[in-house]
Design a protein around this motif. Structure first.
Motif, PDB file in Angstrom:
ATOM      1  N   ASP A  95      26.415 -37.916  19.017  1.00 21.08           N
ATOM      2  CA  ASP A  95      25.446 -37.609  19.720  1.00 21.08           C
ATOM      3  C   ASP A  95      24.820 -36.307  19.252  1.00 21.08           C
ATOM      4  O   ASP A  95      23.573 -36.098  19.378  1.00 21.08           O
ATOM      5  CB  ASP A  95      25.603 -37.683  21.192  1.00 21.08           C
ATOM      6  CG  ASP A  95      26.097 -39.032  21.858  1.00 21.08           C
ATOM      7  OD1 ASP A  95      25.570 -40.130  20.886  1.00 21.08           O
ATOM      8  OD2 ASP A  95      26.486 -39.252  22.861  1.00 21.08           O
ATOM      9  N   SER A  96      25.672 -35.446  19.127  1.00 21.02           N
ATOM     10  CA  SER A  96      25.061 -33.901  18.901  1.00 21.02           C
ATOM     11  C   SER A  96      24.198 -33.796  17.496  1.00 21.02           C
ATOM     12  O   SER A  96      23.391 -33.576  17.142  1.00 21.02           O
ATOM     13  CB  SER A  96      26.217 -33.053  18.907  1.00 21.02           C
ATOM     14  OG  SER A  96      25.772 -31.720  18.417  1.00 21.02           O
ATOM     15  N   VAL A  97      25.102 -34.683  16.536  1.00 22.78           N
ATOM     16  CA  VAL A  97      24.629 -34.681  15.095  1.00 22.78           C
ATOM     17  C   VAL A  97      23.055 -35.382  15.077  1.00 22.78           C
ATOM     18  O   VAL A  97      22.145 -35.049  14.455  1.00 22.78           O
ATOM     19  CB  VAL A  97      25.429 -35.519  14.212  1.00 22.78           C
ATOM     20  CG1 VAL A  97      24.832 -35.357  12.841  1.00 22.78           C
ATOM     21  CG2 VAL A  97      26.967 -34.489  14.094  1.00 22.78           C
ATOM     22  N   LEU A  98      23.217 -36.608  15.776  1.00 22.47           N
ATOM     23  CA  LEU A  98      21.888 -37.354  15.829  1.00 22.47           C
ATOM     24  C   LEU A  98      20.621 -36.611  16.575  1.00 22.47           C
ATOM     25  O   LEU A  98      19.556 -36.537  16.075  1.00 22.47           O
ATOM     26  CB  LEU A  98      22.293 -38.636  16.587  1.00 22.47           C
ATOM     27  CG  LEU A  98      22.810 -39.880  15.832  1.00 22.47           C
ATOM     28  CD1 LEU A  98      23.222 -40.976  16.740  1.00 22.47           C
ATOM     29  CD2 LEU A  98      21.937 -40.255  14.914  1.00 22.47           C
ATOM     30  N   ASN A  99      21.055 -35.901  17.740  1.00 23.49           N
ATOM     31  CA  ASN A  99      19.829 -35.407  18.409  1.00 23.49           C
ATOM     32  C   ASN A  99      19.595 -34.029  17.398  1.00 23.49           C
ATOM     33  O   ASN A  99      18.408 -33.618  17.638  1.00 23.49           O
ATOM     34  CB  ASN A  99      20.494 -34.582  19.699  1.00 23.49           C
ATOM     35  CG  ASN A  99      20.922 -35.557  20.811  1.00 23.49           C
ATOM     36  OD1 ASN A  99      20.234 -36.788  20.542  1.00 23.49           O
ATOM     37  ND2 ASN A  99      21.830 -35.372  21.690  1.00 23.49           N
TER      38      ASN A  99
END
Length: 457
Positions: free
Chosen positions: A173-177
């Motif tokens: 989620d952090s990478v996608l955001n």
């Protein structure tokens, strides 16, 4: 002698390296240790030591022990931190996508922490070396020891931050955001820069002279300001005919100019030097790289080894938002030297078309998720949302309709469960409603398949 292109390539490799900021910080710590060594025993420093004796170590053995413990502890801390970085990069490559590695390596906060560790070790060792004999007495670097202790405590705080940050950086989620925010920023900057009136005035370059690629590699773009000045100097207009990320073989025609410059070898060489070829894909170079990295994370999530359709659905939603933002970008971009003095661009660029973005980013997701109803429903919904804001651009709408038809074909042949087919049909009905409101006589649907009920006598 190294050519300017090789120097530029090496400069980019150095700046994007994980050791770039640590090297700068180590140099600063070395200079700081030398400065302290020179002022350590000056009179004004000695007065400070006498005024605050509780802060400074005067015993030589205590200073040696403290500095040795700090140096050993910092080395252990550095080894552990570097090991964590390698584990994170390995996991990111295996579970996300190898293309995200350049972005993870270039996180400035992690480079700063590693630089502080290495710089602190160098500073502590140089301070330990500063314990020397002056006459018949040993001189204790009390000021250097104080700073070494303060820096060591600060490194403990950094270690806590590093553990927290490195554990979050691997979360999908952090990478996608992060990818979404960086890509959206690139698109918004491009939208704010473009003037639709200028973007619509792209010249007809069908009969222009083609300049061939001097080397094989992935074309990433050109140094816009440097090239624009060169074009203005020689009164030339240019269009780059390949998109960022296109693989050029040597001799491939990739630039179009309004005048034949084949006789001017020096000018050709200067233009070639403004072209950028390298392998890594940094989002700061072009928004299409961010789209591609998000799509590859979705593809990885759909693999049997990971099996995380929820991540794929989130990635599809992000891709739809970014694709909608791309619709507000003209198909040809341009560069102006000075918007106040130069109103007519000399340099034009191809932007990836909607059809190519759908093929490059949505096609693999559709291929690997064709057996997952949730992925297909979300994919059709994303296409519906893009169609809703397409306005009246026939090229865009036709590309979307062709892609919806391909998605329907996959669902028709891969989904047999009547309930799941009904879910897809409900979403296709919404798609048809949007198309009909636009005045398009379009109807997408899956054929009905009655469930087979076995009876036992």
């Amino acid at each position: 002698m190294r050519t300017p292109r090789k120097i530029a390539d090496q400069y980019r490799a150095i700046v994007s390296s994980i050791g770039f900021y640590p090297a700068i910080i180590i140099t600063l710590f070395m200079l700081f240790a030398m400065v302290l060594a020179n002022i350590e025993f000056q009179s004004w420093v000695m007065r400070i030591k006498q005024a605050w004796p509780v802060l400074f170590v005067t015993d030589v053995d205590t200073a040696k022990t403290l500095l040795s413990i700090l140096a050993g502890g910092l080395i252990s801390l550095t080894v552990f931190s570097f090991s964590m970085v390698m584990v994170v990069l390995n996991n990111a490559s295996a579970t996300l996508s190898p293309r995200v590695l350049p972005g993870l390596i270039s996180i400035k906060a992690h480079q700063y922490v590693l630089g502080m560790y290495l710089g602190s070790i160098v500073f502590t060792l140089l301070t330990l070396m500063n314990i020397h004999t002056e006459g018949e007495t040993l001189q204790t670097p009390a000021l250097g020891t104080f700073f070494a202790l303060a820096i060591g405590i600060y490194n403990l705080v950094l270690f806590v931050f590093f553990i927290h940050s490195i554990s979050r950086s691997i979360q999908v989620d952090s990478v996608l955001n992060t990818l979404f925010a960086q890509t959206n920023k690139q698109l918004q900057n491009l939208i704010a820069y473009q003037d639709p009136r200028i973007a619509a005035a792209v010249p007809n370059y069908c009969d222009w002279y083609r300049l061939k690629s001097p080397r094989a590699g992935y074309f990433k773009g050109v140094h816009t300001q440097q090239l624009s000045k060169l074009l203005a100097q020689h009164e030339l207009h240019m269009v780059t005919e390949v998109e960022p990320g296109f693989f050029c073989v040597e001799g491939f025609p990739y630039l179009a100019l309004d005048r034949d410059i084949s006789a001017d070898e020096e000018l050709c060489e200067q233009i070639h030097k403004c072209s950028v070829f390298y392998i890594e894909e940094y989002i700061g170079d072009h928004y299409s790289y961010g789209l591609r990295q998000i799509a590859e994370i979705a593809i990885k999530a759909l693999s049997p080894g990971i099996n995380d359709p929820g991540t794929a659905v989130k990635a599809i939603d992000m891709l739809s938002i970014l694709t909608i933002a791309r619709l507000h970008v003209a198909d040809h971009n341009y560069t102006l030297l000075n918007t106040e003095e130069q109103q007519s661009p000399l340099l034009w660029f191809y932007e990836p078309s909607l059809a190519s973005l759908l093929e490059e980013n949505f096609d693999p997701i559709r291929h690997y998720g064709c057996n997952d109803t949730t992925v297909l429903v979300n994919l059709i919904e994303a296409l519906k949302n893009i169609l809703f804001v397409c306005e009246h651009n026939r090229e865009y709408t036709q590309a979307l309709y062709r892609y919806v038809q391909a998605t329907v074909y996959d669902a028709e042949h891969c989904i047999d469960n009547p309930y799941e087919r009904e879910r897809i049909n409900r979403m296709l009905t919404r798609m048809n409603e949007v198309a009909n409101k636009r005045g398009d006589d379009i109807h997408f649907s899956l054929s009905d398949k009655e469930p087979t009920i076995a009876t036992h006598n």
